[in-house]
Design a protein around this motif. Structure first.
Motif, short mmCIF file in Angstrom:
data_model
loop_
_atom_site.label_atom_id
_atom_site.label_comp_id
_atom_site.label_asym_id
_atom_site.label_seq_id
_atom_site.Cartn_x
_atom_site.Cartn_y
_atom_site.Cartn_z
N TYR A 220 0.82 -1.20 0.00
CA TYR A 220 0.00 0.00 0.00
C TYR A 220 0.86 1.26 0.00
O TYR A 220 0.39 2.34 -0.33
CB TYR A 220 -0.94 0.01 1.21
N GLU A 221 2.12 1.12 0.39
CA GLU A 221 3.09 2.20 0.36
C GLU A 221 4.22 1.78 -0.58
O GLU A 221 4.43 0.60 -0.83
CB GLU A 221 3.64 2.46 1.76
N PRO A 222 4.97 2.76 -1.10
CA PRO A 222 6.11 2.41 -1.96
C PRO A 222 7.03 1.43 -1.24
O PRO A 222 7.37 1.61 -0.07
CB PRO A 222 6.79 3.75 -2.20
N ILE A 223 7.43 0.38 -1.94
CA ILE A 223 8.30 -0.64 -1.36
C ILE A 223 9.73 -0.16 -1.44
O ILE A 223 10.24 0.14 -2.53
CB ILE A 223 8.12 -1.98 -2.11
N ALA A 224 10.38 -0.04 -0.29
CA ALA A 224 11.70 0.59 -0.20
C ALA A 224 12.72 -0.05 -1.14
O ALA A 224 13.48 0.65 -1.81
CB ALA A 224 12.19 0.54 1.24
N GLU A 225 12.72 -1.39 -1.20
CA GLU A 225 13.69 -2.08 -2.04
C GLU A 225 13.48 -1.77 -3.51
O GLU A 225 14.44 -1.70 -4.29
CB GLU A 225 13.62 -3.59 -1.81
N VAL A 226 12.22 -1.57 -3.88
CA VAL A 226 11.92 -1.26 -5.28
C VAL A 226 12.32 0.18 -5.60
O VAL A 226 12.89 0.47 -6.66
CB VAL A 226 10.42 -1.48 -5.58
N VAL A 227 12.03 1.08 -4.67
CA VAL A 227 12.45 2.48 -4.85
C VAL A 227 13.97 2.55 -5.02
O VAL A 227 14.48 3.23 -5.91
CB VAL A 227 11.99 3.34 -3.66
N ASP A 228 14.69 1.82 -4.18
CA ASP A 228 16.15 1.80 -4.28
C ASP A 228 16.61 1.26 -5.62
O ASP A 228 17.58 1.77 -6.22
CB ASP A 228 16.75 0.95 -3.15
N TYR A 229 15.91 0.23 -6.10
CA TYR A 229 16.27 -0.37 -7.38
C TYR A 229 16.15 0.65 -8.51
O TYR A 229 17.05 0.82 -9.33
CB TYR A 229 15.39 -1.58 -7.66
N TYR A 255 3.89 2.23 -11.60
CA TYR A 255 3.29 2.51 -10.29
C TYR A 255 2.79 1.23 -9.63
O TYR A 255 2.86 1.09 -8.40
CB TYR A 255 2.17 3.53 -10.43
N MET A 256 2.30 0.30 -10.43
CA MET A 256 1.83 -0.96 -9.88
C MET A 256 2.98 -1.82 -9.37
O MET A 256 2.78 -2.73 -8.55
CB MET A 256 1.04 -1.74 -10.93
N ASN A 257 4.19 -1.54 -9.83
CA ASN A 257 5.36 -2.26 -9.34
C ASN A 257 5.99 -1.58 -8.14
O ASN A 257 6.51 -2.25 -7.25
CB ASN A 257 6.40 -2.40 -10.46
N VAL A 258 5.94 -0.27 -8.08
CA VAL A 258 6.49 0.44 -6.93
C VAL A 258 5.54 0.34 -5.74
O VAL A 258 5.98 0.12 -4.60
CB VAL A 258 6.74 1.93 -7.28
N THR A 259 4.25 0.48 -5.98
CA THR A 259 3.22 0.43 -4.93
C THR A 259 2.05 -0.39 -5.44
O THR A 259 1.08 0.15 -5.97
CB THR A 259 2.75 1.86 -4.55
N PRO A 260 2.11 -1.72 -5.33
CA PRO A 260 1.12 -2.59 -5.99
C PRO A 260 -0.34 -2.31 -5.63
O PRO A 260 -1.22 -2.50 -6.47
CB PRO A 260 1.54 -3.99 -5.54
N ASP A 267 -1.05 12.16 -3.91
CA ASP A 267 -0.19 12.75 -4.96
C ASP A 267 1.24 12.25 -4.86
O ASP A 267 2.18 12.96 -5.21
CB ASP A 267 -0.23 14.28 -4.87
N ILE A 268 1.40 11.03 -4.39
CA ILE A 268 2.72 10.49 -4.12
C ILE A 268 3.60 10.43 -5.38
O ILE A 268 4.82 10.51 -5.29
CB ILE A 268 2.61 9.09 -3.46
N PHE A 269 2.99 10.32 -6.55
CA PHE A 269 3.76 10.22 -7.80
C PHE A 269 3.73 11.51 -8.62
O PHE A 269 4.17 11.51 -9.78
CB PHE A 269 3.27 9.04 -8.63
N ASN A 270 3.23 12.58 -8.03
CA ASN A 270 3.24 13.85 -8.76
C ASN A 270 4.68 14.34 -8.93
O ASN A 270 5.49 14.27 -8.01
CB ASN A 270 2.45 14.90 -7.99
N ILE A 271 4.97 14.85 -10.11
CA ILE A 271 6.31 15.37 -10.40
C ILE A 271 6.46 16.73 -9.72
O ILE A 271 5.62 17.62 -9.87
CB ILE A 271 6.52 15.49 -11.92
#
Length: 309
Positions: A220-229, A255-260, A267-271
């Motif tokens: 439900y939140e960005p997965i830290a390991e994926v963000v790092d990747y 987005y479905m891979n960072v936060t499934p 607005d977590i993915f807003n630029i």
């Protein structure tokens, strides 16, 4: 009688008695299951002693009268099994006879499972569970199935694939805004398929053993390991010219891979910064999560047709 005889019975002398089924749970040979890679001794106990031929990269076990080949690097473990369904007499690397037993895929006769169309080239690929099947077709029309091979990428291979994170020999883009980078990755990795490997969170989570990640309930939140990747992922400047459009949408694969389990209600993915536009000379159109009209006016002043989603 040895333990393998108890498991598999006597060696198969009559190839017509062989029944092979490629299933999501592995390969079933005459009712007995094996997983790739498989010990060569097990296959020898089933099929008998093979002829051995060496090519540039592998040792090939060939069961000449059964139409079956096995590929090994160490002589002890077969990582790929190849079923020849037509005679190929012009080379030492193929069996003398074609397979004439029963071959199935997921319990269905292979000819019924594999649908050949006029648009098919000479290869078709299927993923059955952890098995990767490659079907080789004849060049002549109407096409026929020449062979079917199965391998199963080892977890270590997948780990190495993800660990390499596509290092570039040329200079790479230095991004100011991570969300801008994610939008670019969507375009290059998922839309244009120019960035490899194509990231899959469920495969990645299994390989990396991400604690607490559950396919249905987690993410439900960005997965830290994926963000790092993705922060570490290098994008070659030579790819910049391939980007002509950015389209942010809640259903984008990135987005479905960072936060499934993202619900698109924040607005977590807003630029936050559009400074990275300077890297992409052919970027002329943007569809964004953003709602601030001033930002759209600024982008349009830079020659970009920018609109809210």
């Amino acid at each position: 009688m040895g333990i393998l005889d108890k498991l598999f019975g006597n060696k198969i002398d009559n190839q017509k008695s062989i029944e092979i089924d490629f299933t999501k749970n592995g390969i079933i040979i005459n009712g007995q299951g094996i997983q790739l890679p498989v010990k060569t001794s097990i296959l020898n106990d089933i099929f008998g002693e093979p002829e051995q031929v060496k090519n540039e990269t592998n040792l090939i076990f060939i069961w000449q009268d059964k139409g079956i080949r096995g590929f090994t690097k160490d002589g002890q473990n077969v990582f790929e099994i190849d079923i020849q369904l037509m005679n190929i007499n012009q080379t030492q690397f193929f069996p003398q006879l074609a397979f004439s037993g029963i071959l199935k895929i997921e319990g269905t006769a292979y000819k019924d499972f594999i649908k050949i169309t006029q648009n098919d080239y000479i290869f078709k690929e299927y993923k059955i569970g952890n098995l990767q099947l490659q079907v080789t077709l004849t060049k002549e029309e109407p096409k026929s199935i020449r062979s079917i091979s199965a391998d199963q990428p080892e977890v270590e291979d997948l780990i190495n694939e993800y660990a390499n994170i596509q290092k570039s020999s040329a200079s790479t883009i230095e991004f100011t805004d991570f969300n801008f980078k994610l939008a670019i990755i969507q375009e290059l990795m998922y839309n244009k398929e120019l960035l490899r490997p194509k990231f899959d969170i469920y495969e990645f989570a299994k390989i990396k053993k991400i604690e607490g990640f559950i396919e249905v309930n987690g993410g439900y939140e960005p997965i830290a390991e994926v963000v790092d990747y993705f922060k570490a992922l290098e994008i070659d400047k030579n790819l910049a010219e391939q980007v002509t459009e950015i389209y942010q949408d809640g259903g984008n694969e990135i987005y479905m891979n960072v936060t499934p389990q993202w619900d698109e209600e924040d607005d977590i993915f807003n630029i936050q910064s559009f400074e990275d536009i300077k890297h992409f000379p052919n970027l002329k159109k943007m569809t964004l999560f953003e709602t601030n009209s001033e930002i759209f006016e600024e982008l349009k002043s830079k020659g970009i047709d920018a609109n809210p989603l």
